[in-house]
Structure formats: structure tokens, C-alpha cells
Design a protein around this motif. Structure first.
Motif: not given
Length: 231
Positions: A1-21
Motif C-alpha cells: 500500500m502507499a498512503d499519499i494523504g488523500y488516497a491509499e493506493l493498492d500497489l499489489s492489485r496487479g499481482a492479486r487481480c491481474g490488472a493494476g489499480e
């Protein structure tokens, strides 16, 4: 995950779901969109899709980007692509069939989403049931598809007709196009949900992105070959 304040990005979605956020642009500011795209690219996501993005917001977001990746806008679908389109690696071809010209923005969102996710896409425009001969002239093309996305407003009959012509899955997309009793796409949605054609699934009103994503999942299933090769 990456917290940029106004959003918490799901950086592992590509590996988990086959496509990035994917970034949903509506309701976000240009500054927020640029920040999210920058963070995703910095984390190693080679391609980023931004949906439901106005031309004005795109122009501002592109100016604010610092990641060095070009942001390309597709006005017909109201989406932007960072990092370009990947090569197609799906098992077959996805056909996007659109009932009328008024449905094109949703249909093109579905088509471009599928292409962004690595699929070969063929477009079949203006084949609504009011002129059924136009659709029947494309039956060979439809029969070769691995998945068909049927986009229609009004009474939404296109999905049922296509479902009775093909052996592959059909993903129906109701649009909000129609006269008063259309109820903003509700009549098309209910017609598609009540389709008597087997193999028809339905996404939400105007959800071209969801249809393109679902079609891509089907087209990348292991062991599936193109429908044309099976014949």
C-alpha cells in the motif's frame, strides 16, 4: 500500500487481480489525479487508466504530472491512458457491439478498457434491432468472438438477440439513452436482466469500464482458445 494523504493506493492489485489499480476520475480534482498517477508509476505500474475524466480536468492533470510518462486522452470515451497500450495477450477477440450512435461513449469506454487490459478488440457500431439486417450481416464476425459486449439503451433488446446468435459469453451494458419511460437506463437494465437468452450477464447502467474488465478476465482464462479456432 502507499498512503499519499488523500488516497491509499493498492500497489499489489496487479499481482492479486491481474490488472493494476484504475483511477476513477469523476469527483477527484486534477491535482489528486496527477498525484495518484505519479505515485502508481513511481511504484512500478507501467500503464495507468483514468476513467470518467473531462477534457478540462485532463489538460490540468497532464500539466501537473511529474513522472515523465505521457498522458493520452480519448475524448470519445472520457478516459486517459498513462504509459500507452500494452500488447494484446488474450486468447481471442472481444467484439463490442453498439446499438446506436448515441451509445458510443459507453461502448468506446468498454472497447478501450479491454484494449488497455491486453485484448484484441473489434468494434461493431450501429447494429440496433430497429434495423436487424445490420446485425445479421455481422453474424460471422460475432461467431468468431471469444466474448461479445452488447451496449444498448432504449429497450435494451440487442443483448438478447446477440445471445441467441453466439456460443460465447455476452456481457450486456444498458445505457441511459432513451425517451421518458426509459427512466435513465432502468428499462434497458431490467430488459437485459430478464433476457431469455442463456449466457448473458449484465453490468450496471453506463458501465462500459466494468464490461471491458469482465470481458478481459474471460478472454484471459487459462486453457481457452479463440471461438473461431474451436469451429
Amino acid at each position: 500500500m502507499a498512503d499519499i494523504g488523500y488516497a491509499e493506493l493498492d500497489l499489489s492489485r496487479g499481482a492479486r487481480c491481474g490488472a493494476g489499480e484504475v483511477v476513477y476520475g469523476e469527483g477527484k480534482t486534477a491535482e489528486q489525479i496527477a498525484g495518484i498517477v505519479d505515485a502508481l508509476v513511481a511504484a512500478g505500474q507501467a500503464h495507468v487508466l483514468v476513467t470518467r475524466l473531462s477534457a478540462e480536468k485532463f489538460s490540468r492533470a497532464r500539466e501537473l504530472l511529474t513522472c515523465g510518462v505521457e498522458l493520452e486522452y480519448r475524448a470519445d470515451a472520457r478516459l486517459a491512458i498513462a504509459g500507452g497500450m500494452p500488447k494484446a495477450d488474450g486468447n481471442g477477440t472481444i467484439v463490442v457491439a453498439c446499438a446506436g450512435t448515441s451509445d458510443l461513449p459507453v461502448a468506446e469506454e468498454a472497447a478501450l478498457t479491454a484494449e488497455f487490459l491486453g485484448n484484441r478488440v473489434e468494434r461493431v457500431w450501429d447494429v440496433g434491432v430497429a434495423g436487424l439486417h445490420r446485425l445479421l450481416a455481422r453474424t460471422d464476425q460475432l461467431a468468431r468472438a471469444q466474448v461479445v459486449i452488447a451496449v444498448a439503451g432504449m429497450e435494451g433488446a440487442l443483448a438478447s438477440v446477440i445471445g441467441g446468435l453466439v456460443s460465447c459469453p455476452v456481457i450486456a451494458v444498458p445505457t441511459s439513452i432513451g425517451y421518458g419511460a426509459n427512466l435513465g437506463g432502468l428499462s434497458a437494465l431490467l430488459s437485459m436482466l430478464n433476457s431469455c437468452a442463456s449466457g448473458v450477464s449484465v453490468v450496471n447502467i453506463d458501465n462500459g469500464f466494468g464490461a471491458g474488465y469482465q470481458a478481459s478476465l474471460i478472454n484471459h482464462l487459462p486453457g481457452r482458445t479463440s471461438a473461431g479456432a474451436q469451429r
